[in-house]
Design a protein around this motif. Sequence first.
Motif, PDB file in Angstrom:
ATOM      1  N   GLY A   1      -7.644 -43.389 -28.289  1.00 59.38           N
ATOM      2  CA  GLY A   1      -7.000 -42.426 -29.126  1.00 59.38           C
ATOM      3  C   GLY A   1      -5.872 -41.616 -28.776  1.00 59.38           C
ATOM      4  O   GLY A   1      -4.659 -42.064 -28.667  1.00 59.38           O
ATOM      5  N   ASP A   2      -5.770 -40.204 -28.140  1.00 58.44           N
ATOM      6  CA  ASP A   2      -5.180 -39.410 -27.935  1.00 58.44           C
ATOM      7  C   ASP A   2      -4.229 -39.950 -26.811  1.00 58.44           C
ATOM      8  O   ASP A   2      -2.987 -39.480 -26.507  1.00 58.44           O
ATOM      9  CB  ASP A   2      -5.425 -37.826 -27.661  1.00 58.44           C
ATOM     10  N   PHE A   3      -4.806 -40.734 -25.769  1.00 59.61           N
ATOM     11  CA  PHE A   3      -4.101 -41.163 -24.499  1.00 59.61           C
ATOM     12  C   PHE A   3      -3.000 -42.206 -24.801  1.00 59.61           C
ATOM     13  O   PHE A   3      -2.054 -42.172 -24.507  1.00 59.61           O
ATOM     14  CB  PHE A   3      -5.180 -41.557 -23.635  1.00 59.61           C
ATOM     15  N   GLN A   4      -3.328 -42.980 -25.866  1.00 59.24           N
ATOM     16  CA  GLN A   4      -2.357 -44.058 -26.271  1.00 59.24           C
ATOM     17  C   GLN A   4      -1.192 -43.431 -26.988  1.00 59.24           C
ATOM     18  O   GLN A   4      -0.035 -43.635 -27.017  1.00 59.24           O
ATOM     19  CB  GLN A   4      -3.020 -45.195 -27.083  1.00 59.24           C
ATOM     20  N   ARG A   5      -1.733 -42.426 -27.781  1.00 60.31           N
ATOM     21  CA  ARG A   5      -0.614 -41.688 -28.553  1.00 60.31           C
ATOM     22  C   ARG A   5       0.312 -40.784 -27.561  1.00 60.31           C
ATOM     23  O   ARG A   5       1.592 -40.852 -27.605  1.00 60.31           O
ATOM     24  CB  ARG A   5      -1.099 -40.466 -29.293  1.00 60.31           C
TER      25      ARG A   5
END
Length: 333
Positions: free
Chosen positions: A218-222
């Motif tokens: 989720g947010d880590f790849q974003r």
Amino acid sequence: MNTPEADEPRGTSRPHRSRTRKLLLSILSILLVIAVGCVGFAGYLAHRWNSGTQQLNVTELQSPNAADGPGTNILILGTDTRSEDDPDQAGITGTRSDAIMVAHIAANGSGVQVVSLPRDLWVPIKGHGEDKLNAAMSYGGANLAVSTIHDLIGVRIDHVAIIDFEGFRGLTDALGGVDVPVYKEFTSYGRTFPEGLNHLDGDGALSFVRARYPFADGDFQRIRNQQAFLKAVISKLVSVGTLTNPVKVTRAVDQLSPYLTVDDGLDARGMVSLLTKLRGVEISEFRFMTLPTGDPGTSEDGAEYLTVDEDALSELRTAFTYDTLDRTIQKMD
């Protein structure tokens, strides 16, 4: 006795000297016109920057509670003004920061280190107990965001820049697009990003930096995508093809500045001072990292959050304090 000068026929050297003098005067005139033009363009560009950006007096930047340290720290907050009907905006009220980065310019000008702070970090926020890091801006605007983040990383924040994601669209198109790496194909907002190097236009850039749901983490790849996009933009901005093209530079400023809010120290004069510190920095000397996190948790009202990895945070605070972020990022990478 005749001298060589006396033997020289009259009028032989004067036309030559006259032509040389005229040529030198012409060259000097051209250089003067170029210099005046450059100064005029710089003044014009400064006016466009100052009139386009919104500037704030962020009192927390002068907080006596913030520890001093070498180098310059710039807080970069990315916000998204999409409709609340958008699935990524569900349940969010007020202005929350979807991207939180601290850019550190080394005191000796040897490089820039950019540290991303996950928006879901569970941290103390003055006057509001504990909450997610991105709630600070919603509760108290730029001042509370600055206060919360300098409490977290342990050093002062020198400047703050808040950019609406919509500004990425026009900026990317003004630069003629940017190239970003994709390590695994994904689809977001109806657009597919194949594995490999992707050339993004403005719409593609927006989809790229917003994407979160296609990824297992989720947010880590974003965050990684946002870092890749920022690096690509910087690379394009400092390229010879941009810096030597007044039209492209003007378009970039015009497209970005309406979506940019900065502290009043980042007016045109402040930007010149900042860019002077970066004059010798190569794109390869920009390094990025994301603060490691601890175990996930759940708040009393059922909101999921990320705990702080105290060991990693302690190491990061030391690196900010002693201007050793470059080594710390290489170690954590």
